[in-house]
Design an enzyme around this catalytic site. Structure first.
Site, PDB file in Angstrom:
ATOM      1  N   ASN A   9      33.492  23.730 -31.105  1.00 11.07           N
ATOM      2  CA  ASN A   9      33.007  24.032 -32.453  1.00 11.07           C
ATOM      3  C   ASN A   9      31.582  24.550 -32.321  1.00 11.07           C
ATOM      4  O   ASN A   9      30.673  23.784 -32.027  1.00 11.07           O
ATOM      5  CB  ASN A   9      33.055  22.754 -33.302  1.00 11.07           C
ATOM      6  CG  ASN A   9      32.404  22.942 -34.660  1.00 11.07           C
ATOM      7  OD1 ASN A   9      32.113  24.065 -35.075  1.00 11.07           O
ATOM      8  ND2 ASN A   9      32.175  21.832 -35.360  1.00 11.07           N
ATOM      9  N   LYS A  11      29.669  25.680 -34.625  1.00 14.89           N
ATOM     10  CA  LYS A  11      28.805  25.444 -35.799  1.00 14.89           C
ATOM     11  C   LYS A  11      28.086  26.754 -36.164  1.00 14.89           C
ATOM     12  O   LYS A  11      28.665  27.817 -35.995  1.00 14.89           O
ATOM     13  CB  LYS A  11      27.857  24.274 -35.518  1.00 14.89           C
ATOM     14  CG  LYS A  11      28.641  23.049 -35.012  1.00 14.89           C
ATOM     15  CD  LYS A  11      27.871  21.777 -34.980  1.00 14.89           C
ATOM     16  CE  LYS A  11      28.796  20.655 -34.489  1.00 14.89           C
ATOM     17  NZ  LYS A  11      28.153  19.342 -34.492  1.00 14.89           N
ATOM     18  N   HIS A  95      34.936  18.626 -41.441  1.00 18.28           N
ATOM     19  CA  HIS A  95      33.937  18.190 -40.464  1.00 18.28           C
ATOM     20  C   HIS A  95      32.875  17.346 -41.167  1.00 18.28           C
ATOM     21  O   HIS A  95      32.543  17.599 -42.326  1.00 18.28           O
ATOM     22  CB  HIS A  95      33.306  19.408 -39.788  1.00 18.28           C
ATOM     23  CG  HIS A  95      32.450  19.043 -38.620  1.00 18.28           C
ATOM     24  ND1 HIS A  95      31.157  18.596 -38.763  1.00 18.28           N
ATOM     25  CD2 HIS A  95      32.727  19.016 -37.297  1.00 18.28           C
ATOM     26  CE1 HIS A  95      30.663  18.323 -37.563  1.00 18.28           C
ATOM     27  NE2 HIS A  95      31.596  18.564 -36.657  1.00 18.28           N
ATOM     28  N   GLU A  97      29.784  17.352 -41.035  1.00 21.17           N
ATOM     29  CA  GLU A  97      28.642  18.108 -41.574  1.00 21.17           C
ATOM     30  C   GLU A  97      28.993  18.730 -42.910  1.00 21.17           C
ATOM     31  O   GLU A  97      28.137  18.858 -43.790  1.00 21.17           O
ATOM     32  CB  GLU A  97      28.196  19.170 -40.545  1.00 21.17           C
ATOM     33  CG  GLU A  97      27.459  18.512 -39.382  1.00 21.17           C
ATOM     34  CD  GLU A  97      27.606  19.220 -38.053  1.00 21.17           C
ATOM     35  OE1 GLU A  97      28.004  20.397 -38.013  1.00 21.17           O
ATOM     36  OE2 GLU A  97      27.329  18.567 -37.023  1.00 21.17           O
ATOM     37  N   GLU A 167      35.716  11.924 -35.053  1.00 19.65           N
ATOM     38  CA  GLU A 167      34.325  12.204 -34.698  1.00 19.65           C
ATOM     39  C   GLU A 167      33.412  11.183 -35.370  1.00 19.65           C
ATOM     40  O   GLU A 167      33.040  11.357 -36.531  1.00 19.65           O
ATOM     41  CB  GLU A 167      33.934  13.614 -35.165  1.00 19.65           C
ATOM     42  CG  GLU A 167      34.748  14.716 -34.532  1.00 19.65           C
ATOM     43  CD  GLU A 167      33.980  16.040 -34.487  1.00 19.65           C
ATOM     44  OE1 GLU A 167      33.904  16.616 -33.409  1.00 19.65           O
ATOM     45  OE2 GLU A 167      33.439  16.464 -35.526  1.00 19.65           O
ATOM     46  N   GLY A 173      25.893  15.107 -31.850  1.00 20.17           N
ATOM     47  CA  GLY A 173      24.597  15.729 -31.605  1.00 20.17           C
ATOM     48  C   GLY A 173      23.503  14.737 -31.228  1.00 20.17           C
ATOM     49  O   GLY A 173      22.328  15.067 -31.220  1.00 20.17           O
ATOM     50  N   SER A 213      29.189  14.267 -28.796  1.00 20.99           N
ATOM     51  CA  SER A 213      28.467  14.295 -27.524  1.00 20.99           C
ATOM     52  C   SER A 213      29.379  14.327 -26.295  1.00 20.99           C
ATOM     53  O   SER A 213      29.090  13.685 -25.286  1.00 20.99           O
ATOM     54  CB  SER A 213      27.486  13.120 -27.441  1.00 20.99           C
ATOM     55  OG  SER A 213      26.511  13.222 -28.479  1.00 20.99           O
TER      56      SER A 213
HETATM   57  P1  13P Z   1      28.309  17.465 -30.333  1.00 16.07           P
HETATM   58  O1  13P Z   1      29.292  17.667 -29.208  1.00 16.07           O
HETATM   59  O2  13P Z   1      27.165  18.424 -30.299  1.00 16.07           O
HETATM   60  O3  13P Z   1      27.917  16.036 -30.472  1.00 16.07           O
HETATM   61  O4  13P Z   1      29.116  17.848 -31.687  1.00 16.07           O
HETATM   62  C1  13P Z   1      30.355  17.288 -31.922  1.00 16.07           C
HETATM   63  C2  13P Z   1      30.967  17.970 -33.094  1.00 16.07           C
HETATM   64  O5  13P Z   1      30.508  17.836 -34.214  1.00 16.07           O
HETATM   65  C3  13P Z   1      32.131  18.828 -32.861  1.00 16.07           C
HETATM   66  O6  13P Z   1      32.746  19.200 -34.058  1.00 16.07           O
END
Ligand code: 13P
Length: 249
Positions: A9, A11, A95, A97, A167, A173, A213
């Site tokens: 992903n 983003k 997601h 976010e 997740e 992150g 992560s």
């Molecule tokens: P990270 O791997 O940067 O922690 O992000 C995970 C994520 O949100 C994948 O959709």
């Protein structure tokens, strides 16, 4: 046996030129990787470029969001048919976010999942608790609410076509991965929910990805868990060598 899925992903990262540059390096590094499904989810503006660059490979392209209606007066939105036309085969839905910053609700996740399925896209539906919920022993309550609210009203045939991504928001992150055991426990619970709502067969076939992560140095331990069927990778999917080494765990 459930076939593993490794998805990246991106983003809000990578222009078209950067997408090209990534795939020029990445595609050859995974050309012989037949052990898993590989998915890359660039931002909307790079989907077309990405879909063309992976033509003839086994890499699939997914979007990061979709609108819940077939079409209409929704300024700034993108519908499932538009994604299919440019070569997407999947879409990330719900997601954390989007839930956190764009007020996405369970009802919205449900509508988007239906809309994606109607056009033949594979929804990658994300669920996961925030830190205070985990610390308050509310992980299962939250997962149940998100699972039932987002997916509970699907038909078994529809449910069989989705991918689920667990997740935990506190691991996204932050460099703080859930331990393989913590992830497996949540996956087991999600599979139980699927068995209760749908059937044992549907639940056993459901592929659940872990996200939060995931890096080249922890993917092996995560994938060693029978409950973990793949990964949804954020930061570490932005570098072609790092993402390829995750794919080739
Ligand atoms: P990270 O791997 O940067 O922690 O992000 C995970 C994520 O949100 C994948 O959709």
């Amino acid at each position: 046996m459930r076939r593993p899925v490794i998805a990246g992903n991106w983003k809000m990262y990578k222009t078209q030129a950067e997408t090209h540059a990534f795939l020029d390096v990445f595609c050859p590094l995974v050309a012989k990787s037949k052990h898993c499904d590989i998915v890359v989810a660039p931002p909307f503006t790079s989907l077309d470029v990405a879909a063309q660059a992976v033509r003839g490979t086994s890499i699939a392209i997914a979007a990061q969001n979709v609108h819940g209606q077939r079409e209409g007066a929704f300024t700034g939105e993108i519908c499932a048919r538009m994604l299919v036309e440019i070569g997407c085969t999947g879409v990330i839905i719900g997601h954390s976010e989007r839930r956190q910053y764009f007020n996405e609700t369970e009802e919205g996740v449900h509508r988007k999942t239906k809309a994606a399925l109607e056009e033949g896209l594979t929804p990658i539906v994300c669920v996961g608790e925030i830190l205070s919920e985990r610390e308050g022993n509310l992980t299962e309550t939250v997962l149940q609410r998100q699972f039932e609210g987002g997916l509970g009203a699907l038909t078994p045939a529809e449910f069989s076509r989705i991918l689920l991504a667990y997740e935990p928001v506190w691991a996204i992150g932050t460099g703080k991965t859930a331990t393989p055991e913590q992830a497996a426990q949540a996956h087991r619970y999600l599979r139980e929910l699927a068995a209760v709502r749908f059937s044992f067969e549907e639940a056993s076939a459901l592929r659940i990805l872990y996200g939060g992560s995931v890096k080249p140095d922890n993917i092996k331990g995560l994938m060693a868990q029978a409950e973990i069927d793949g990964a949804l990778v954020g930061g570490a999917s932005l570098d072609p060598r790092s993402f390829a080494s995750i794919v080739n765990y």
